[in-house]
Design a protein around this motif. Sequence first.
Motif, short mmCIF file in Angstrom:
data_model
loop_
_atom_site.label_atom_id
_atom_site.label_comp_id
_atom_site.label_asym_id
_atom_site.label_seq_id
_atom_site.Cartn_x
_atom_site.Cartn_y
_atom_site.Cartn_z
N UNK A 1 -45.97 -1.27 -54.39
CA UNK A 1 -45.79 0.17 -54.59
C UNK A 1 -46.02 0.94 -53.29
N UNK A 2 -47.05 0.57 -52.54
CA UNK A 2 -47.38 1.31 -51.31
C UNK A 2 -46.34 1.10 -50.22
N UNK A 3 -45.44 0.11 -50.38
CA UNK A 3 -44.40 -0.12 -49.39
C UNK A 3 -43.15 0.71 -49.62
N UNK A 4 -43.07 1.38 -50.77
CA UNK A 4 -41.90 2.18 -51.07
C UNK A 4 -41.94 3.47 -50.27
N UNK A 5 -40.84 3.88 -49.68
CA UNK A 5 -40.82 5.15 -48.94
C UNK A 5 -41.09 6.32 -49.86
N UNK A 6 -41.81 7.32 -49.35
CA UNK A 6 -42.04 8.53 -50.12
C UNK A 6 -40.70 9.22 -50.38
N UNK A 7 -40.52 9.71 -51.60
CA UNK A 7 -39.27 10.38 -51.96
C UNK A 7 -38.27 9.47 -52.63
N UNK A 8 -38.61 8.18 -52.77
CA UNK A 8 -37.73 7.23 -53.45
C UNK A 8 -38.35 6.83 -54.77
N UNK A 9 -37.62 7.00 -55.86
CA UNK A 9 -38.11 6.67 -57.20
C UNK A 9 -37.56 5.31 -57.60
N UNK A 10 -38.44 4.35 -57.81
CA UNK A 10 -38.04 2.99 -58.12
C UNK A 10 -38.81 2.46 -59.31
N UNK A 11 -38.17 1.53 -59.99
CA UNK A 11 -38.89 0.67 -60.89
C UNK A 11 -39.25 -0.59 -60.10
N UNK A 12 -39.30 -1.75 -60.74
CA UNK A 12 -39.51 -2.99 -59.99
C UNK A 12 -38.40 -3.16 -58.95
#
Length: 560
Positions: free
Chosen positions: A472-483
């Motif tokens: 989760x912490x590797x996802x860029x801010x502003x991007x909404x993702x599931x798995x």
Amino acid sequence: MRLAGGLSHSDSSTQPGSGIPLAHGLLRWVYFGRVTVAIVVFVAGAFYFRAIPPEFIVILAFAAIASVIASSVSLWYTHIHGAEPGLTFLYAQAVFDLTLVTTVVHVTEGPASQFPALYILVIAVSAVLMPFASSLLVTSLASLLYLGDIVFFQDVQLSVAVWLQVAVFVGVFVTTGFIASRVRVVGVERAALQQEVHRLRLEASDILRNIQSGVLTVDGLGTLIYVNPAARKLLGLPTGQLEGVPLENLLEDRAPQLVTAIDTTQRGPRKTVRSEGTVRLDDHSFPIGVTTTRIDVIGEGLPSVTAIFTDISDQKRLEAMRLRTERLEAVAELSASLAHEIKNPLASIRSSIEQLSASGHTDEDERFLAQLVIQESDRLSRLLSEFLDFSRVRVTNSRPIDLGQIAATAVDVVRKHPDCPDDVAIDLACEPTAMDGDEDLLHRVVANLVLNAIQASDGKARVTVEVRKARVEELPLGVSYGPCALLRVSDDGPGIPTDLQERLFEPFVSGRSGGSGLGLAIVQRAVLAHRGVVLVDSMPGSDTVFSVVLPAKGSSEVAA
């Protein structure tokens, strides 16, 4: 612990906001008043009341001594020992005071005495400290003692004045009891409100300690009065006490736009200001989004200002990616149109030149020129094919795949590519990573990224390919993702020049001579076709890392 009368113990002598004494403070006055009354009555009886028999003087002396002893013991119990005055203790105090008052009234001539008003004090104190039923019992006992002394010991008829005195007792009990009950209700509500405010403060403090946004507050003089841990981290502030330090001294070099935004909010007409700025630390800098708001306090000069800010690097990158996507779509349409319009005439030209060169009427120079035209036509044809590939990047066959296996296969293909030296080092760290996607497109993504890393470093770099589930912490801010899945291709080559990074994914932009500049543009379009994002981190002379984040089920959304 709650007192018998429903009031809460407090070290202060009054209930905050009510003006009504609490148990410990009121009892202190009871002890003092009891001893004072007993001594004063004894002294007055001894020197001024000549008609009082000597035995009564003895009784008053014993009463004064008993008052001193009882008050001293009670003071030690409640104020020195620190015990809570329970209902039994309060009953004992009331009975002792009623006995003392009855003794004084009896000695000083009953109805004609000036001391029946002391019953009122005992009743009032009981109504404040004790529950309603208990204070009613004390009032009844006071009335019975007063009437009993008059009837049985003073031999006086019950007159209207006596009954009016009893009515006063009851009236004081009712009035004081009602007021005390309302105070108790207000006290309970106030205590509940204070507990709720305390809980909200704890929750707010916990939130401010754990949110990723920086929060700081300055007073009207520009000195720091609060800074949360995220703000310390974002601004690179030292640990330790910072409250009371002028904000300008701390941030003048680190974040001048933040200081300006706070000053503008504090002195300007607008209460809320939204702006952007840059934080400059020793080893790097990054953009921040700032929202400031002020709190005006009448009569206190300049208002205090709270600033909330966050690192918007990822948002900036996503916005740039969105703009690149729009340009890529326009270029793709143009490329497809031009490729179709040019390829057919080019094929005719090549065929004609080939036929002319094969005729027997051409000399050696003409055949050389014809061969040159054919070679250049083939090169243009290959370039047009790349344009068509670029314009046809679409997910046409999405199905469950293993991205780790695709990456391993793509690396095997790259190792056999003519531009890949035999001694190049390609390290694989691929875990089984399930997702939905187009196998051919993702194969091209991995192959192009790995080949690009090898070509950019002239085959001398070590390339690492990593595939796994993204945290989760590797996802860029502003991007909404599931798995989601993470593909990371890194090398220890010379890095990407700063002026090239801004245009890296644009078509026809290449960092090496002879490149078409479509490899990374195709990667970008293929990733976007899977509703993912591709980001690059590189500095001249340092490692280069391409990170591709892809939704596992194809249902993610890019939200800039």
